[in-house]
Design a protein around this motif. Structure first.
Motif, PDB file in Angstrom:
ATOM      1  N   UNK A  36       8.680  -9.629   7.601  1.00  0.00           N
ATOM      2  CA  UNK A  36       9.608  -9.094   6.599  1.00  0.00           C
ATOM      3  C   UNK A  36       9.125  -7.740   6.084  1.00  0.00           C
ATOM      4  N   UNK A  37       7.832  -7.607   5.853  1.00  0.00           N
ATOM      5  CA  UNK A  37       7.290  -6.329   5.376  1.00  0.00           C
ATOM      6  C   UNK A  37       7.479  -5.208   6.377  1.00  0.00           C
ATOM      7  N   UNK A  38       7.281  -5.496   7.653  1.00  0.00           N
ATOM      8  CA  UNK A  38       7.491  -4.452   8.663  1.00  0.00           C
ATOM      9  C   UNK A  38       8.965  -4.116   8.818  1.00  0.00           C
ATOM     10  N   UNK A  39       9.844  -5.098   8.631  1.00  0.00           N
ATOM     11  CA  UNK A  39      11.284  -4.813   8.690  1.00  0.00           C
ATOM     12  C   UNK A  39      11.704  -3.924   7.525  1.00  0.00           C
ATOM     13  N   UNK A  40      11.170  -4.189   6.341  1.00  0.00           N
ATOM     14  CA  UNK A  40      11.505  -3.362   5.181  1.00  0.00           C
ATOM     15  C   UNK A  40      10.932  -1.954   5.349  1.00  0.00           C
ATOM     16  N   UNK A  41       9.689  -1.851   5.805  1.00  0.00           N
ATOM     17  CA  UNK A  41       9.067  -0.533   5.930  1.00  0.00           C
ATOM     18  C   UNK A  41       9.660   0.286   7.074  1.00  0.00           C
ATOM     19  N   UNK A  42      10.337  -0.345   8.009  1.00  0.00           N
ATOM     20  CA  UNK A  42      10.935   0.411   9.107  1.00  0.00           C
ATOM     21  C   UNK A  42      12.152   1.215   8.656  1.00  0.00           C
ATOM     22  N   UNK A  52       5.012   2.658  -2.283  1.00  0.00           N
ATOM     23  CA  UNK A  52       6.250   2.112  -1.737  1.00  0.00           C
ATOM     24  C   UNK A  52       5.967   1.333  -0.458  1.00  0.00           C
ATOM     25  N   UNK A  53       5.085   1.873   0.375  1.00  0.00           N
ATOM     26  CA  UNK A  53       4.725   1.185   1.613  1.00  0.00           C
ATOM     27  C   UNK A  53       4.000  -0.125   1.312  1.00  0.00           C
ATOM     28  N   UNK A  54       3.106  -0.105   0.334  1.00  0.00           N
ATOM     29  CA  UNK A  54       2.404  -1.333  -0.043  1.00  0.00           C
ATOM     30  C   UNK A  54       3.359  -2.354  -0.639  1.00  0.00           C
ATOM     31  N   UNK A  58       3.904  -6.310  -0.302  1.00  0.00           N
ATOM     32  CA  UNK A  58       3.523  -7.079  -1.492  1.00  0.00           C
ATOM     33  C   UNK A  58       4.657  -7.968  -1.980  1.00  0.00           C
ATOM     34  N   UNK A  59       5.881  -7.493  -1.902  1.00  0.00           N
ATOM     35  CA  UNK A  59       7.016  -8.290  -2.377  1.00  0.00           C
ATOM     36  C   UNK A  59       7.202  -9.565  -1.554  1.00  0.00           C
ATOM     37  N   UNK A  60       7.252  -9.481  -0.214  1.00  0.00           N
ATOM     38  CA  UNK A  60       7.344 -10.736   0.545  1.00  0.00           C
ATOM     39  C   UNK A  60       6.096 -11.604   0.397  1.00  0.00           C
ATOM     40  N   UNK A  61       4.931 -10.958   0.232  1.00  0.00           N
ATOM     41  CA  UNK A  61       3.706 -11.713   0.024  1.00  0.00           C
ATOM     42  C   UNK A  61       3.737 -12.510  -1.263  1.00  0.00           C
TER      43      UNK A  61
END
Length: 75
Positions: A36-42, A52-54, A58-61
């Motif tokens: 999910x984090x990589x999908x959001x950061x893409x 913002x990248x962190x 952090x949000x899905x975590x």
């Protein structure tokens, strides 16, 4: 003999050790957090802020930790 033949899928899940459920759940949470984090950061624009990248991870975590904590209370 009747106890063995009357087992349903729910009782098979309950017969698993708590440690095995914890290990599988933790691995799934880490995998989902990264996915999910990589999908959001893409979808971020070029050169995003480090915060913002962190936050993309952090949000899905945080959500995965809340789910983990809730399930750990039930076990």
């Amino acid at each position: 003999m009747s106890d063995i033949s009357n087992r349903g899928p729910a009782s098979l899940f309950r017969s698993l050790p708590r440690e095995a459920v914890n290990i599988v759940g933790t691995a799934a949470a880490i995998f989902l957090t990264v996915l999910i984090g990589s999908a959001i950061s893409s979808v971020l624009p070029e050169n995003p802020s480090p915060w913002l990248f962190a936050g993309c991870y952090a949000a899905p975590g945080a959500v995965m930790f809340a789910v983990y904590w809730f399930i750990a209370q039930k076990l």
